[in-house]
Design a protein around this motif. Structure first.
Motif, short mmCIF file in Angstrom:
data_model
loop_
_atom_site.label_atom_id
_atom_site.label_comp_id
_atom_site.label_asym_id
_atom_site.label_seq_id
_atom_site.Cartn_x
_atom_site.Cartn_y
_atom_site.Cartn_z
N LYS A 204 14.74 -32.30 12.35
CA LYS A 204 15.27 -33.60 12.76
C LYS A 204 16.63 -33.88 12.10
O LYS A 204 17.52 -34.46 12.71
N LEU A 205 16.77 -33.48 10.84
CA LEU A 205 18.03 -33.72 10.13
C LEU A 205 19.18 -33.01 10.80
O LEU A 205 20.30 -33.54 10.86
N PHE A 211 24.01 -37.70 9.36
CA PHE A 211 23.77 -36.83 8.21
C PHE A 211 24.63 -35.58 8.30
O PHE A 211 25.12 -35.08 7.28
N LEU A 212 24.83 -35.05 9.50
CA LEU A 212 25.69 -33.89 9.67
C LEU A 212 27.12 -34.21 9.24
O LEU A 212 27.80 -33.40 8.60
N ALA A 217 31.43 -33.72 5.42
CA ALA A 217 32.39 -34.44 4.59
C ALA A 217 32.28 -34.07 3.12
O ALA A 217 33.27 -34.16 2.37
N ASN A 218 31.11 -33.65 2.68
CA ASN A 218 30.92 -33.26 1.28
C ASN A 218 31.57 -31.92 0.94
O ASN A 218 31.83 -31.65 -0.24
N PHE A 337 18.78 -33.79 0.37
CA PHE A 337 19.56 -33.54 -0.84
C PHE A 337 19.71 -32.04 -1.09
O PHE A 337 20.74 -31.58 -1.58
N GLY A 338 18.67 -31.27 -0.74
CA GLY A 338 18.76 -29.82 -0.88
C GLY A 338 19.84 -29.23 0.02
O GLY A 338 20.61 -28.37 -0.40
N ILE A 339 19.91 -29.71 1.26
CA ILE A 339 20.94 -29.26 2.19
C ILE A 339 22.33 -29.63 1.67
O ILE A 339 23.27 -28.84 1.72
N LEU A 340 22.44 -30.84 1.15
CA LEU A 340 23.72 -31.33 0.63
C LEU A 340 24.17 -30.50 -0.57
O LEU A 340 25.35 -30.15 -0.70
N THR A 341 23.25 -30.18 -1.46
CA THR A 341 23.58 -29.38 -2.63
C THR A 341 24.03 -27.98 -2.24
O THR A 341 24.97 -27.43 -2.82
#
Length: 403
Positions: A204-205, A211-212, A217-218, A337-341
């Motif tokens: 879903k994310l 969120f993408l 952007a990060n 948060f795992g994906i972001l990291t």
């Protein structure tokens, strides 16, 4: 419980202190091995990036073996790799030992140092976690001058051997992270019941445009941050500052970054502010600051600009958790948060090395990386701003306790 907090604080101090202070030993390593700026920057970027890229694997080990064993295992790997790096005579061997292996080891230290407090705290979890995270700024503030002093006395090879001892100390800190058996039984039961739900959440994310956008952007944001940390000493040295003064700038960024994290977290809790707004403004301010920073040609002006740099770059990492909760809800926080990291780890690897490649092939002016960082911060601010265009109502933060 508070002994575990202290252990986690010290692990984060060693971990981020080493990663963020790489710019101090960049030039001595480069000149000794006779390699290009871009090549040696890849080594430092790998250390910081791999630390985050192995996050999912380290988290799995924490779930399987516990924080104590995972932290000790990571400490032994990092210490051995850092010690071996002091004997390297080529880029490849340095990349493997200092970049990859030490990065893997520190990654296995980093995850337990963040999650271990969750086994001991509930009502004061945010406060305890906040103390642990502040170890990052404290490490940059303390380890940077330590490395500067060691460089003058024993060179970069002797410095790495001392850093190996600091990594080994994390094994002692890991011994304090004794498992809370009652809590781990509850977590194990919950994990068994929610594995399939997490897999569905991950899918879903990937379909959530907001969120993408945040994840994309990060990437430039993290690239710009690591570029700044890596090339600040070299840029200041080119401006005419003494080596000891250039190294102090990293400490200044570290302590101002710690203060900035506290202030950003406080602002994010106010009713009239939003985590997204703080992120956009922080990235935009960092964009302007990085463009101005090379114009500081004396010690006082560079110290003041370094203080602002540390404050402005603190907002993004600090409010990322509440921003995730606002965008997609607290139920998907862990996997998000795992994906972001992972994305930040990728950025940490390519950011400094890309700037170094440009320095090697187009210009030897160390002001150039900061103009590149300014561009990346601007892109990050714009991409975060686009999230507003999606216009959905923020999720409730019920169940999330802010710092």
């Amino acid at each position: 419980g508070w002994c575990v907090v202290a252990a986690c604080f010290l692990c984060n101090m060693v971990n981020d202190g080493i990663a963020y202070s790489f710019g101090i030993i960049l030039e001595p390593m480069r000149s000794d091995l006779g390699i290009s700026v871009g090549s040696i920057s890849l080594v430092g970027g790998a250390l910081a990036g791999v630390t985050m890229l192995v996050g999912p694997l380290a988290a799995a080990c924490v779930n399987r073996f516990g924080s104590q064993i995972t932290c000790i295992f990571g400490s032994l790997i990092a210490s051995s790799a850092m010690f071996l790096s002091s004997y390297c005579s080529s880029l490849l061997s340095l990349f493997v030992t200092y970049g990859l292996l030490a990065g893997i080891g520190l990654g296995f230290v980093y995850v337990p140092a963040v999650v271990a407090v969750g086994e001991y705290f509930r009502d004061r979890l945010s406060f305890a976690t906040g103390i642990c995270v502040c170890g990052s700024g404290a490490g940059t503030f303390l380890i940077a001058p330590l490395m500067s002093s060691l460089l003058e006395q024993v060179g970069w090879r002797g410095c790495n051997r001392v850093l190996a001892l600091l990594c080994l100390c994390c094994a002692l800190f890991g011994l304090i992270m004794r498992p809370n058996k009652k809590k781990r039984q509850q977590v194990a039961e919950n994990n068994n019941n929610t594995e399939s739900e997490e897999e569905q959440s991950g899918l879903k994310l990937l379909c959530d445009i907001r969120f993408l956008l945040m994840t994309v952007a990060n990437v430039p944001n993290a690239m710009a941050i690591y570029i700044g940390y890596t090339y600040l000493p070299a840029m200041a040295g080119q401006a005419g500052l003494l080596k000891t003064d250039t190294h102090i700038l990293i400490s200044v960024v570290g302590i101002s970054n710690t203060v900035g994290r506290i202030v950003s977290g406080w602002l994010a809790d106010l009713k009239w502010t939003s985590a997204l707004g703080i992120t956009v403004i922080g990235a935009a301010a960092a964009c302007v600051l990085c463009f101005i920073l090379p114009f500081g040609h004396d010690y006082i002006s560079l110290v003041l600009l370094s203080v602002l740099f540390g404050v402005f770059i603190s907002s993004g990492p600090t409010v990322s958790t509440p921003l995730i909760v606002d965008l997609i809800g607290i139920q998907q926080l862990n996997i998000a948060f795992g994906i972001l990291t992972f994305a930040r780890g990728f950025a940490a690897v390519i950011g400094p090395s890309a700037a170094g490649f440009i320095l090697d092939n187009f210009s030897s002016d160390f002001s150039l990386p900061f103009y590149i960082a300014s561009f990346f911060f601007g892109v990050s601010s714009i991409l975060h701003g686009l999230i507003w265009c999606c216009g959905r109502k923020p999720h409730s933060r019920e169940g999330y306790t802010a710092l």
